[in-house]
Design a protein around this motif. Structure first.
Motif, PDB file in Angstrom:
ATOM      1  N   LEU A   1      76.855  64.381  20.225  1.00  0.00           N
ATOM      2  CA  LEU A   1      75.689  64.134  19.454  1.00  0.00           C
ATOM      3  C   LEU A   1      75.739  65.510  18.521  1.00  0.00           C
ATOM      4  O   LEU A   1      76.293  66.512  18.878  1.00  0.00           O
ATOM      5  N   SER A   2      74.965  65.273  17.729  1.00  0.00           N
ATOM      6  CA  SER A   2      74.755  66.471  16.915  1.00  0.00           C
ATOM      7  C   SER A   2      73.918  67.750  17.345  1.00  0.00           C
ATOM      8  O   SER A   2      72.789  67.266  17.516  1.00  0.00           O
ATOM      9  N   VAL A   3      74.323  68.736  17.645  1.00  0.00           N
ATOM     10  CA  VAL A   3      73.473  69.965  18.350  1.00  0.00           C
ATOM     11  C   VAL A   3      73.692  71.273  17.664  1.00  0.00           C
ATOM     12  O   VAL A   3      75.066  71.561  17.472  1.00  0.00           O
ATOM     13  N   THR A   4      72.786  71.914  17.425  1.00  0.00           N
ATOM     14  CA  THR A   4      73.116  73.167  16.873  1.00  0.00           C
ATOM     15  C   THR A   4      72.437  74.183  18.158  1.00  0.00           C
ATOM     16  O   THR A   4      71.394  74.091  18.654  1.00  0.00           O
ATOM     17  N   ALA A   5      73.165  75.350  18.419  1.00  0.00           N
ATOM     18  CA  ALA A   5      72.673  75.993  19.561  1.00  0.00           C
ATOM     19  C   ALA A   5      72.843  77.353  19.200  1.00  0.00           C
ATOM     20  O   ALA A   5      74.091  77.835  18.446  1.00  0.00           O
ATOM     21  N   ILE A   6      72.003  78.392  19.463  1.00  0.00           N
ATOM     22  CA  ILE A   6      71.994  79.695  19.235  1.00  0.00           C
ATOM     23  C   ILE A   6      71.576  80.533  20.294  1.00  0.00           C
ATOM     24  O   ILE A   6      70.400  80.409  21.020  1.00  0.00           O
ATOM     25  N   SER A   7      72.384  81.605  20.751  1.00  0.00           N
ATOM     26  CA  SER A   7      71.863  82.429  21.832  1.00  0.00           C
ATOM     27  C   SER A   7      70.537  83.434  21.378  1.00  0.00           C
ATOM     28  O   SER A   7      70.469  83.533  20.161  1.00  0.00           O
TER      29      SER A   7
ATOM     30  N   GLU B   1      60.961  80.135  12.282  1.00  0.00           N
ATOM     31  CA  GLU B   1      61.775  80.735  11.604  1.00  0.00           C
ATOM     32  C   GLU B   1      63.257  80.031  11.880  1.00  0.00           C
ATOM     33  O   GLU B   1      64.229  80.326  11.431  1.00  0.00           O
ATOM     34  N   LEU B   2      63.192  79.091  12.917  1.00  0.00           N
ATOM     35  CA  LEU B   2      64.425  78.347  13.330  1.00  0.00           C
ATOM     36  C   LEU B   2      65.207  77.608  12.167  1.00  0.00           C
ATOM     37  O   LEU B   2      66.393  77.204  12.111  1.00  0.00           O
ATOM     38  N   ASN B   3      64.269  76.904  11.095  1.00  0.00           N
ATOM     39  CA  ASN B   3      64.842  76.382  10.275  1.00  0.00           C
ATOM     40  C   ASN B   3      65.831  77.441   9.315  1.00  0.00           C
ATOM     41  O   ASN B   3      66.415  76.823   8.535  1.00  0.00           O
ATOM     42  N   ARG B   4      65.811  78.696   9.460  1.00  0.00           N
ATOM     43  CA  ARG B   4      66.792  79.447   8.847  1.00  0.00           C
ATOM     44  C   ARG B   4      68.302  79.312   9.477  1.00  0.00           C
ATOM     45  O   ARG B   4      69.316  80.049   9.091  1.00  0.00           O
ATOM     46  N   VAL B   5      68.402  78.830  10.606  1.00  0.00           N
ATOM     47  CA  VAL B   5      69.600  78.616  11.270  1.00  0.00           C
ATOM     48  C   VAL B   5      70.145  77.224  11.176  1.00  0.00           C
ATOM     49  O   VAL B   5      71.143  76.990  11.614  1.00  0.00           O
ATOM     50  N   ASP B   6      69.255  76.202  10.910  1.00  0.00           N
ATOM     51  CA  ASP B   6      69.729  74.904  11.067  1.00  0.00           C
ATOM     52  C   ASP B   6      69.044  74.015   9.852  1.00  0.00           C
ATOM     53  O   ASP B   6      68.130  73.740   9.706  1.00  0.00           O
ATOM     54  N   PRO B   7      70.072  73.814   9.021  1.00  0.00           N
ATOM     55  CA  PRO B   7      69.484  73.184   7.756  1.00  0.00           C
ATOM     56  C   PRO B   7      68.930  71.782   7.964  1.00  0.00           C
ATOM     57  O   PRO B   7      68.146  71.167   7.138  1.00  0.00           O
ATOM     58  N   ALA B   8      69.102  70.946   8.965  1.00  0.00           N
ATOM     59  CA  ALA B   8      68.526  69.948   9.419  1.00  0.00           C
ATOM     60  C   ALA B   8      66.866  70.034   9.648  1.00  0.00           C
ATOM     61  O   ALA B   8      66.220  69.066   9.592  1.00  0.00           O
ATOM     62  N   LEU B   9      66.546  71.332   9.895  1.00  0.00           N
ATOM     63  CA  LEU B   9      65.392  71.562  10.366  1.00  0.00           C
ATOM     64  C   LEU B   9      64.367  71.703   9.132  1.00  0.00           C
ATOM     65  O   LEU B   9      64.722  72.657   8.177  1.00  0.00           O
ATOM     66  N   GLN B  10      63.243  71.449   9.236  1.00  0.00           N
ATOM     67  CA  GLN B  10      62.178  71.775   8.344  1.00  0.00           C
ATOM     68  C   GLN B  10      60.827  72.048   9.113  1.00  0.00           C
ATOM     69  O   GLN B  10      60.278  71.118   9.801  1.00  0.00           O
TER      70      GLN B  10
ATOM     71  N   ASN C   1      69.530  81.306   2.887  1.00  0.00           N
ATOM     72  CA  ASN C   1      69.014  80.003   3.218  1.00  0.00           C
ATOM     73  C   ASN C   1      68.631  79.352   2.205  1.00  0.00           C
ATOM     74  O   ASN C   1      67.653  80.059   1.181  1.00  0.00           O
ATOM     75  N   TYR C   2      69.041  78.053   1.834  1.00  0.00           N
ATOM     76  CA  TYR C   2      68.475  77.409   0.440  1.00  0.00           C
ATOM     77  C   TYR C   2      68.082  76.130   0.998  1.00  0.00           C
ATOM     78  O   TYR C   2      68.637  75.531   1.844  1.00  0.00           O
ATOM     79  N   SER C   3      66.918  75.693   0.067  1.00  0.00           N
ATOM     80  CA  SER C   3      66.392  74.447   0.203  1.00  0.00           C
ATOM     81  C   SER C   3      65.983  73.948  -1.157  1.00  0.00           C
ATOM     82  O   SER C   3      65.112  74.781  -1.979  1.00  0.00           O
ATOM     83  N   SER C   4      66.346  72.874  -1.494  1.00  0.00           N
ATOM     84  CA  SER C   4      66.073  72.213  -2.875  1.00  0.00           C
ATOM     85  C   SER C   4      64.632  71.874  -2.869  1.00  0.00           C
ATOM     86  O   SER C   4      64.028  71.797  -1.735  1.00  0.00           O
ATOM     87  N   LYS C   5      64.114  71.526  -3.954  1.00  0.00           N
ATOM     88  CA  LYS C   5      62.569  71.128  -3.976  1.00  0.00           C
ATOM     89  C   LYS C   5      62.352  69.942  -3.174  1.00  0.00           C
ATOM     90  O   LYS C   5      63.164  69.402  -2.728  1.00  0.00           O
ATOM     91  N   PHE C   6      61.087  69.677  -2.647  1.00  0.00           N
ATOM     92  CA  PHE C   6      60.733  68.715  -1.780  1.00  0.00           C
ATOM     93  C   PHE C   6      59.248  68.173  -2.067  1.00  0.00           C
ATOM     94  O   PHE C   6      58.484  69.278  -2.706  1.00  0.00           O
ATOM     95  N   ASN C   7      58.789  67.047  -1.704  1.00  0.00           N
ATOM     96  CA  ASN C   7      57.445  66.834  -1.870  1.00  0.00           C
ATOM     97  C   ASN C   7      56.658  66.920  -0.609  1.00  0.00           C
ATOM     98  O   ASN C   7      57.175  66.688   0.662  1.00  0.00           O
ATOM     99  N   TRP C   8      55.517  67.422  -0.865  1.00  0.00           N
ATOM    100  CA  TRP C   8      54.577  67.808   0.196  1.00  0.00           C
ATOM    101  C   TRP C   8      53.894  66.653   0.894  1.00  0.00           C
ATOM    102  O   TRP C   8      53.407  66.545   1.817  1.00  0.00           O
TER     103      TRP C   8
END
Length: 787
Positions: free
Chosen positions: A58-64, A78-87, A707-714
């Protein structure tokens, strides 16, 4: 112009991805240049047992924890800075978590996130951010996609699992002292002490105090004529402080028995993340009684209302009496027992947690002493989990378990007071909305090796959720209205024996309220097949179902519970390590069908949840890590997400009032086909870590990330959008050869001083489109002692 700007950013992001990929490809094919180079194994417990992340289908991001500290990531936000799937956002004392577009931003007490946060295998019903100070962290795991089998409780979008350091039988101590701009002081301490051959304990302490704000609290030159603007200066705003501590005791009386006790405490007071000013590019207005049902105050503020002057990005218009903050104090305990039997292992996890929280809010985000809202949050839970699982050496891996949760949430009470209600002859209004959740679940999962290279995993969970709502509204009138003294009337009741009230909600109607209590039952499942392609590559495919229980709105509690949110998810992926483990590349494709998504709405100026009809998210992710040379690691990760509502009629939206300038009217529209909130189409992370030792001098460590995020709707109406966001962070550390236990570290976050927002809330009043800013450029130094 806007189209060209977006196109340039999109091309720039894609170019950055291609450039980094090319660099990784060039460096990785030259293993002869690197000696003793290779990527370390990452061990996770995403399937309730320790295994290499590359063997987990399964898709997992792990960081020590060490890497989090090196990158300066100290909070879960601040974890969305290490995993793009997170917002991840922050609002009204909680973190709002989204994975692959699935989540909800509502922070009313009693509501639970679609992406839950666990600490040491304990589920936190309310994701209050002070509990998630990332001190003494062993690792963080981000599990993407529904985890409705093994984690279960409302994990319809995924799970964030935080694991703190366990006691060890070797003495250790670590201390961090730091100072940054905005008069920010940070201190962290970790100590580990072996007491005997079988008993050890540790403790961690974290302190944070930002004593200078990012902006100013502005006051009007003339309260009755907003066209004259604001006075210069103003008090600092956007400050915060927090303290937390956690202790563990580990007892291993035999080789087969382990007992672990955990206790923790937190206290915080913060203005950060509280919607307190108009969303940039929009305006707010002075109070208008018709938009809140409150009194107008001639001579105090202009009638009719006026538009407030524009503000600086970090400034707020709250004056002397309208300050907003969140203050909390909480504690908890948990105990874990691991016992190894002859044929299987038993695990028991028992937990209790309680927090007291006050969210102090203004009735109108303007400089007038008008209305105040004090939201007293209920937050208490007890949980118990039992697991019976196969031995680590078993050919067939299996686990079975039972789960129980008893949680109280809501507001007791929300008190509304101030001149706005006093003008109606009312001293205060107390809105009580409480929800009790009792959840039972049985679950199991089995992995069977069909061949030496092929595994099939089947899992199932059956959940019974019972939710009970109790609410009422009490209005206390000023002396002289109904008699010589103050008189309190109950104008609304919602419990087992009373309905909402009469046509105007002013009388108690006796009888049975069928909506007071609801029971939800759901079967969730998972099926996975994985195929090894040699020793260092695996492909997998899975289908799973996630479930978020129905819930009551607690502010106020006067309607039936929402329907559960159900997600049917499909994912295929590949995990690989190439060039003698110099390169790690993982790719995943996913599709999620969502029934009855729970989304944010607003009614009578108060936030609440509603059900949309259906939605769909789909996309792709990749994570590339390269170790091209001794001490050098490069990482590039990215995601594409298409998240839309398929059916959402009766969707709330807003427009500026034609009769009250600066105030919003709430309308209804059709949001079918709109993009879902908090769902950037493109996200990406590029990072570099380099460690270099200079003989006789010391060791240098360099970390940098973009870290890059394109625009999104609130919101679901797609009316207000967050612009493109690019955040650049970096840190340099130096450990002298003569002082190997001491490290000097300098760091910077948001190097380019990018302006961005943490949250958003539209309110039908002069508060209008409101939000809170993220941190500007911050920088500082840190002294680290390790023994």
């Amino acid at each position: 112009m806007s189209h060209m700007f977006q196109l340039q950013h999109r091309r720039g992001f894609r170019a950055a991805l291609l450039s980094c990929a090319a660099l990784a490809g060039v460096t990785s094919v030259a293993p002869a240049l690197a000696q003793n180079v290779g990527l370390e194994d990452i061990v996770v417990t995403a399937q309730k047992r320790a295994e290499n992340v590359q063997d987990t289908p399964l898709s997992v991001t792990a960081i020590s924890g060490e890497k989090l500290a090196a990158q300066g990531i100290g909070t879960v936000q601040e974890l969305n800075r290490v995993d793009p799937a997170l917002q991840i956002g922050q609002s009204t004392g909680t973190v709002t978590t989204f994975i692959r577009g699935i989540g909800n931003p509502v922070t009313t007490a009693g509501n639970e996130a679609s992406v839950p946060v666990y600490i040491d295998d304990v589920y936190f019903v309310r994701a209050a951010f002070p509990f998630f100070d990332l001190a003494s962290i062993s690792r963080v795991e981000v599990l993407k996609g529904p985890q409705g089998t093994l984690f279960g409780r409302n994990a319809s979008g995924g799970v964030i699992s935080i694991y703190t350091r366990d006691p060890e039988f070797t003495p250790a101590m670590e201390a961090r002292l730091g100072y940054g701009n905005f008069q920010t002081m940070d201190g962290k301490f970790y100590g580990n002490l072996p007491i005997s051959d079988t008993l050890a304990a540790n403790i961690s302490v974290s302190y944070h105090n930002q004593d200078q704000g990012w902006g100013r609290n502005k006051r009007l030159v003339d309260p009755l004529d907003t066209s004259k603007g604001y006075k210069p200066g103003g008090e600092d705003y956007w400050k915060g402080r927090s303290f937390s501590t956690r202790g563990k005791i580990l007892w291993e009386p035999t080789d087969t028995l382990s007992l672990k006790l955990i206790g923790y405490y937190e206290k915080s007071h913060s203005e950060i993340g509280i919607y307190s000013r108009p969303f940039p590019g929009t305006v707010g207005g002075t109070p208008d009684g018709a938009h809140n049902g409150f009194a107008n105050l001639p001579g105090v503020f202009p009638i009719p209302s006026q538009v407030l002057p524009p503000l600086g990005f970090y400034d707020v218009p709250l004056g002397d009496t309208q300050k907003m903050y969140d203050a909390s104090e909480g504690y908890g305990f948990s105990g874990r027992v691991d016992y190894e039997m002859g044929f299987a292992d038993i695990v028991s996890i028992t937990a209790y947690r309680k927090a007291d929280e006050l969210y102090a809010s203004a009735g109108n985000y303007s400089p007038y002493n008008w209305a105040r809202y004090d939201l007293n949050v209920i937050d208490k839970q007890i949980s118990q989990e039992f697991q019976l699982k196969s031995k680590a050496s078993s050919k067939v891996n299996w686990i079975a378990g039972l789960y129980y949760l008893n949680a109280d949430g809501g507001f007791n009470p929300t008190t509304i007071y101030g001149p706005a209600v006093e003008g109606l002859g009312i001293r205060q209004i107390d809105i009580i909305g409480k929800q009790k959740v009792i959840s039972h679940a049985a679950f199991g999962q089995l992995t069977y090796p069909v061949t030496e290279t092929t595994n099939i995993t089947l899992g199932a969970r059956y959940t019974i959720d019972k939710v009970r709502g109790d609410g009422q509204t009490n209005v206390t009138f000023l002396p002289g209205v109904f008699g010589p003294g103050a008189v309190t009337l109950n104008t609304q009741k919602f419990d087992a024996t009373n309905d909402f009230g009469g046509a105007r909600g002013l009388t108690i109607v006796n009888g049975v309220n069928p909506d007071h209590e609801k029971k939800f039952k759901k079967f969730t499942f998972k099926g996975t097949i994985d195929q090894k392609l040699g020793e260092d590559a695996m492909v997998y495919a899975n289908i799973s179902r996630g479930y978020k229980a129905g819930t009551f709105n607690t502010l106020p509690l006067d309607n039936a519970a929402l329907q559960p949110e159900v997600i049917d998810a499909y994912e295929v992926g590949i995990k690989s390590e190439l060039f003698d483990r110099l390169v790690r590349l993982n790719v995943a494709l996913f599709w999620n069908d969502i029934s009855n998504p729970q989304v944010q709405a607003q009614r009578n100026g108060l936030v609440f949840l509603t059900n949309a009809g259906s939605a769909r998210t789909r996309g792709a992710e990749f994570d590339l890590t390269v170790a091209p040379a001794q001490g050098l690691t490069l990482r590039l990760a990215g995601s594409y997400l298409d998240a839309r509502f398929r059916d959402f009629q009766g969707c709330p939206t807003y427009a500026y009032s034609t009769t009250a300038p600066g105030n919003l009217d709430q309308l209804v529209t059709n949001c079918s086909g709109n993009r879902m909130p908090y769902a950037s189409k493109w996200k990406g992370t590029a990072a570099v870590n380099y460690t270099h030792e200079v003989d006789g001098t010391g060791t240098f460590d360099f970390d940098a990330s973009v870290n890059y995020s394109s625009k999104f709707n609130w919101d679901a109406d797609n009316l207000i959008k967050e612009p493109v966001r690019i955040l650049v962070d970096g840190a340099i550390g130096f450990t002298p050869a003569s002082l190997e236990h001491v490290t000097l570290r300098a760091w910077v976050k948001n190097l380019t001083n990018r302006k961005y927002n943490l949250n958003y809330y539209a309110q039908a009043s002069g508060s209008a489109f409101s939000s809170a800013p993220g941190a500007p450029r911050t920088y500082g130094g840190e002294l680290v002692f390790k023994f």
